[in-house]
Scaffold this motif. Structure first.
Motif, PDB file in Angstrom:
ATOM      1  N   THR A   1       2.154   5.273  -9.526  1.00  0.00           N
ATOM      2  CA  THR A   1       3.403   5.031  -8.787  1.00  0.00           C
ATOM      3  C   THR A   1       4.116   6.354  -8.574  1.00  0.00           C
ATOM      4  O   THR A   1       3.654   7.397  -9.028  1.00  0.00           O
ATOM      5  CB  THR A   1       4.305   4.036  -9.555  1.00  0.00           C
TER       6      THR A   1
ATOM      7  N   ARG B   1      11.881   0.938  -2.776  1.00  0.00           N
ATOM      8  CA  ARG B   1      11.549  -0.487  -2.794  1.00  0.00           C
ATOM      9  C   ARG B   1      12.465  -1.305  -3.706  1.00  0.00           C
ATOM     10  O   ARG B   1      12.575  -2.517  -3.553  1.00  0.00           O
ATOM     11  CB  ARG B   1      10.103  -0.725  -3.252  1.00  0.00           C
TER      12      ARG B   1
ATOM     13  N   GLN C   1       4.519 -12.157 -12.404  1.00  0.00           N
ATOM     14  CA  GLN C   1       5.361 -12.330 -11.216  1.00  0.00           C
ATOM     15  C   GLN C   1       4.599 -12.054  -9.931  1.00  0.00           C
ATOM     16  O   GLN C   1       3.934 -11.033  -9.807  1.00  0.00           O
ATOM     17  CB  GLN C   1       6.577 -11.399 -11.276  1.00  0.00           C
TER      18      GLN C   1
ATOM     19  N   ASN D   1      16.838  -6.274  -7.439  1.00  0.00           N
ATOM     20  CA  ASN D   1      16.307  -5.391  -6.399  1.00  0.00           C
ATOM     21  C   ASN D   1      17.464  -5.086  -5.439  1.00  0.00           C
ATOM     22  O   ASN D   1      18.139  -6.007  -4.973  1.00  0.00           O
ATOM     23  CB  ASN D   1      15.162  -6.109  -5.652  1.00  0.00           C
TER      24      ASN D   1
ATOM     25  N   ARG E   1      17.514  -4.289  -2.473  1.00  0.00           N
ATOM     26  CA  ARG E   1      17.368  -4.883  -1.130  1.00  0.00           C
ATOM     27  C   ARG E   1      17.839  -6.335  -1.121  1.00  0.00           C
ATOM     28  O   ARG E   1      18.393  -6.823  -0.127  1.00  0.00           O
ATOM     29  CB  ARG E   1      15.915  -4.770  -0.661  1.00  0.00           C
TER      30      ARG E   1
HETATM   31  N1  COA Z   1       4.300   1.875  -7.146  1.00  0.00           N
HETATM   32  C1  COA Z   1       3.614   2.063  -6.009  1.00  0.00           C
HETATM   33  N2  COA Z   1       3.106   1.046  -5.302  1.00  0.00           N
HETATM   34  C2  COA Z   1       3.302  -0.207  -5.775  1.00  0.00           C
HETATM   35  C3  COA Z   1       4.001  -0.449  -6.958  1.00  0.00           C
HETATM   36  C4  COA Z   1       4.503   0.651  -7.668  1.00  0.00           C
HETATM   37  N3  COA Z   1       5.192   0.522  -8.819  1.00  0.00           N
HETATM   38  N4  COA Z   1       4.036  -1.784  -7.182  1.00  0.00           N
HETATM   39  C5  COA Z   1       3.387  -2.357  -6.159  1.00  0.00           C
HETATM   40  N5  COA Z   1       2.935  -1.408  -5.320  1.00  0.00           N
HETATM   41  C6  COA Z   1       2.167  -1.580  -4.093  1.00  0.00           C
HETATM   42  C7  COA Z   1       1.541  -2.933  -4.000  1.00  0.00           C
HETATM   43  O1  COA Z   1       0.330  -2.967  -4.732  1.00  0.00           O
HETATM   44  C8  COA Z   1       1.330  -3.058  -2.510  1.00  0.00           C
HETATM   45  O2  COA Z   1       0.143  -2.396  -2.176  1.00  0.00           O
HETATM   46  P1  COA Z   1      -0.951  -3.104  -1.243  1.00  0.00           P
HETATM   47  O3  COA Z   1      -0.229  -3.395   0.054  1.00  0.00           O
HETATM   48  O4  COA Z   1      -2.005  -2.085  -1.142  1.00  0.00           O
HETATM   49  O5  COA Z   1      -1.355  -4.331  -2.002  1.00  0.00           O
HETATM   50  C9  COA Z   1       2.468  -2.246  -1.914  1.00  0.00           C
HETATM   51  O6  COA Z   1       3.021  -1.493  -2.984  1.00  0.00           O
HETATM   52  C10 COA Z   1       3.538  -3.068  -1.260  1.00  0.00           C
HETATM   53  O7  COA Z   1       3.889  -4.125  -2.104  1.00  0.00           O
HETATM   54  P2  COA Z   1       4.877  -5.219  -1.624  1.00  0.00           P
HETATM   55  O8  COA Z   1       4.631  -6.422  -2.451  1.00  0.00           O
HETATM   56  O9  COA Z   1       4.841  -5.320  -0.158  1.00  0.00           O
HETATM   57  O10 COA Z   1       6.264  -4.536  -1.976  1.00  0.00           O
HETATM   58  P3  COA Z   1       7.636  -5.255  -1.942  1.00  0.00           P
HETATM   59  O11 COA Z   1       8.416  -4.687  -0.845  1.00  0.00           O
HETATM   60  O12 COA Z   1       7.547  -6.735  -2.015  1.00  0.00           O
HETATM   61  O13 COA Z   1       8.270  -4.759  -3.329  1.00  0.00           O
HETATM   62  C11 COA Z   1       8.763  -5.671  -5.481  1.00  0.00           C
HETATM   63  C12 COA Z   1       7.692  -5.166  -4.545  1.00  0.00           C
HETATM   64  C13 COA Z   1       8.154  -6.172  -6.770  1.00  0.00           C
HETATM   65  C14 COA Z   1       9.700  -4.519  -5.769  1.00  0.00           C
HETATM   66  C15 COA Z   1       9.530  -6.787  -4.772  1.00  0.00           C
HETATM   67  O14 COA Z   1       8.609  -7.727  -4.290  1.00  0.00           O
HETATM   68  C16 COA Z   1      10.536  -7.479  -5.624  1.00  0.00           C
HETATM   69  O15 COA Z   1      11.534  -6.908  -5.980  1.00  0.00           O
HETATM   70  N6  COA Z   1      10.318  -8.782  -5.905  1.00  0.00           N
HETATM   71  C17 COA Z   1      11.224  -9.653  -6.534  1.00  0.00           C
HETATM   72  C18 COA Z   1      11.596  -9.143  -7.853  1.00  0.00           C
HETATM   73  C19 COA Z   1      12.599 -10.026  -8.452  1.00  0.00           C
HETATM   74  O16 COA Z   1      13.624 -10.214  -7.881  1.00  0.00           O
HETATM   75  N7  COA Z   1      12.277 -10.505  -9.632  1.00  0.00           N
HETATM   76  C20 COA Z   1      13.104 -11.204 -10.493  1.00  0.00           C
HETATM   77  C21 COA Z   1      13.684 -12.404  -9.886  1.00  0.00           C
HETATM   78  S1  COA Z   1      15.210 -12.457 -10.478  1.00  0.00           S
END
Ligand code: COA
Length: 319
Positions: A19, A27, A206, A246, A248
Motif C-alpha cells: 500500500t 481513498r 469486510q 471513511n 468520502r
Molecule cells: N492500498 C492499496 N490498494 C488497495 C488497498 C490498500 N490498502 N486496499 C485495497 N486496495 C486495492 C484493491 O485491491 C483494489 O484493487 P483491484 O481493483 O486491483 O482489485 C483497489 O484498491 C480499489 O479498491 P476499491 O474497493 O475500489 O476501493 P474503494 O474505493 O472501495 O475503497 C475501502 C476501499 C475499503 C476504503 C472502501 O471500500 C471503504 O471505506 N469501505 C467501507 C468501509 C466502512 O465504512 N467500513 C465500516 C462500516 S462502518
C-alpha cells in the motif's frame, strides 16, 4: 476520552503490506491510528470514564448505570461493563454491554437516554470502547489500514429544561448485511478451533465495496430524514457528528444534508475507524477545543455491521 499513545502511521503500513500513503489518504482520509499495546477494551473505557468523571466532577459511587458499546469485549462474559464497574469503583451501578458495531454509541446513547427518561436513573454513563487492533488481520491490506483503538464516554443526566438534551432518534437494523461485514469465529456458530484460527475467522471480514455503497446511502439518508422530521434546515445545525469510517462517506452525508465542511466533525485522519468510539471522540475533541457551545444543535449519524444505522438529534447542554 482516551486514545493509546502508540501511533501506526501510513508509512508503517507501507512496510507491512502493499500500500502507500497516497492511496490510503485519498481513498479513506486516514493518516494515522492508535494501538493499545498492553491492556484491553475495559482499560481504555476506564481511562475515558476517569477523564469524564474528572471533567464533570462526578463521584463514581453516584453512577447508576454503565453501558459499554463495543464489539471487542475483554471476554464473552462477564460483560465489559462489570469489569469497568469494578475498576472505577461504581459501587451502586448496574450495566451491560451493547453490540451494534459502528452504530454502538448511538444505540447505547438512546438506550441510556430512555433509562434516564424513566425517572429512575439520574446518572448514566455511555462509553464507546473498541480495541479493533485485536481483531484486525495485518496481512489484509483492504482492512488493516482502516481501524484503530480508542474509547470515549459521556454522562447522561435528567433535565427539566427541554431546550437541551436528546430530542429525537432514528435507529435501524437489517440482518441482510451480515455477510458483508462480520467476525465469524469464536461464537456459538463457529466455536474456536485450530480450523477457525487457520481460516482467520477471528479477524474482521469486510467486503469494503459493498459496505461502502450502503453506508454512503444509509448515513446520508438517515441524517436527511431526521432533519426533515424535525423541520431542521442546514443553517439550524451547528455540527454533523458522523461515524468516522471513511472521509468520502462523511462528505457524501454532509452534501445530502446541505451543510458545509466546516460544520462537520472530523478526526478520522488521526484515529481511523475506532468503531463505537468515533462519535464521542469527536464530541470530546471539539468540545475541548471550544468549538461546541451550549444550545448547539448536533446531528449524530452512524452506519455499521449488521447492518446497523441511525441518527440522533440533540442540543448540547454543557457550558
Ligand atoms: N492500498 C492499496 N490498494 C488497495 C488497498 C490498500 N490498502 N486496499 C485495497 N486496495 C486495492 C484493491 O485491491 C483494489 O484493487 P483491484 O481493483 O486491483 O482489485 C483497489 O484498491 C480499489 O479498491 P476499491 O474497493 O475500489 O476501493 P474503494 O474505493 O472501495 O475503497 C475501502 C476501499 C475499503 C476504503 C472502501 O471500500 C471503504 O471505506 N469501505 C467501507 C468501509 C466502512 O465504512 N467500513 C465500516 C462500516 S462502518
Amino acid at each position: 476520552m482516551y486514545a493509546p499513545e502508540k501511533i501506526l502511521d501510513n508509512k508503517y503500513f507501507e512496510s507491512i503490506v502493499d500500500t502507500n500513503d497516497e492511496w490510503i489518504v485519498s481513498r479513506t482520509g486516514i493518516r494515522e491510528r492508535r494501538m493499545m499495546e498492553n491492556g484491553a477494551t475495559s482499560d481504555m473505557a476506564v481511562k475515558a470514564i476517569e477523564d469524564l468523571l474528572a471533567t464533570t466532577k462526578v463521584d463514581p459511587k453516584d453512577i447508576d448505570v454503565i453501558i459499554v458499546a463495543t464489539v471487542t469485549p475483554d471476554m464473552f462474559f462477564p460483560a465489559t461493563a462489570c469489569l469497568v464497574q469494578e475498576k472505577i469503583g461504581a459501587t451502586k451501578a448496574w450495566g451491560f454491554d451493547l453490540s451494534a458495531a459502528c452504530s454502538g454509541f448511538l444505540f447505547a446513547l438512546q438506550t441510556g437516554a430512555s433509562l434516564v427518561e424513566t425517572g429512575k436513573y439520574k446518572k448514566v454513563i455511555v462509553v464507546g470502547s473498541d480495541k479493533m487492533t485485536a481483531i484486525t488481520d495485518y496481512t489484509d491490506r483492504n482492512n488493516c489500514i482502516l481501524f484503530g483503538d480508542a474509547a470515549s464516554a459521556v454522562l447522561l443526566e435528567p433535565t427539566e429544561d427541554f431546550r437541551y438534551g436528546i430530542k429525537d432518534s432514528l435507529l435501524y437494523i437489517d440482518g441482510a448485511g451480515k455477510d458483508s461485514l462480520n467476525m465469524k469465529g469464536g461464537g456459538s456458530l463457529n466455536p474456536p478451533s485450530h480450523e477457525t484460527v487457520d481460516k482467520k475467522m477471528h479477524y474482521i471480514y469486510q467486503d469494503g465495496k459493498a459496505v461502502f455503497k450502503v453506508a454512503v446511502k444509509g448515513m446520508a439518508d438517515i441524517s436527511y430524514e431526521i432533519m426533515q422530521k424535525n423541520n431542521l434546515k442546514g443553517e439550524d445545525v451547528a455540527y454533523l457528528v458522523p461515524h468516522q469510517a471513511n472521509l468520502r462517506i462523511i462528505d457524501a452525508t454532509a452534501q445530502r444534508m446541505g451543510i458545509s465542511k466546516e460544520k462537520v466533525m472530523v478526526n478520522i485522519d488521526r484515529y481511523g475507524n475506532t468503531t463505537a468510539a468515533t462519535i464521542p471522540l469527536c464530541l470530546t475533541e471539539y468540545y475541548r477545543a471550544g468549538k461546541v457551545k451550549k444550545g448547539d444543535n448536533l446531528i449524530l449519524a452512524a452506519f455499521g455491521a449488521g447492518y446497523t444505522w441511525g441518527s440522533i438529534y440533540l442540543t448540547w447542554s454543557m457550558d
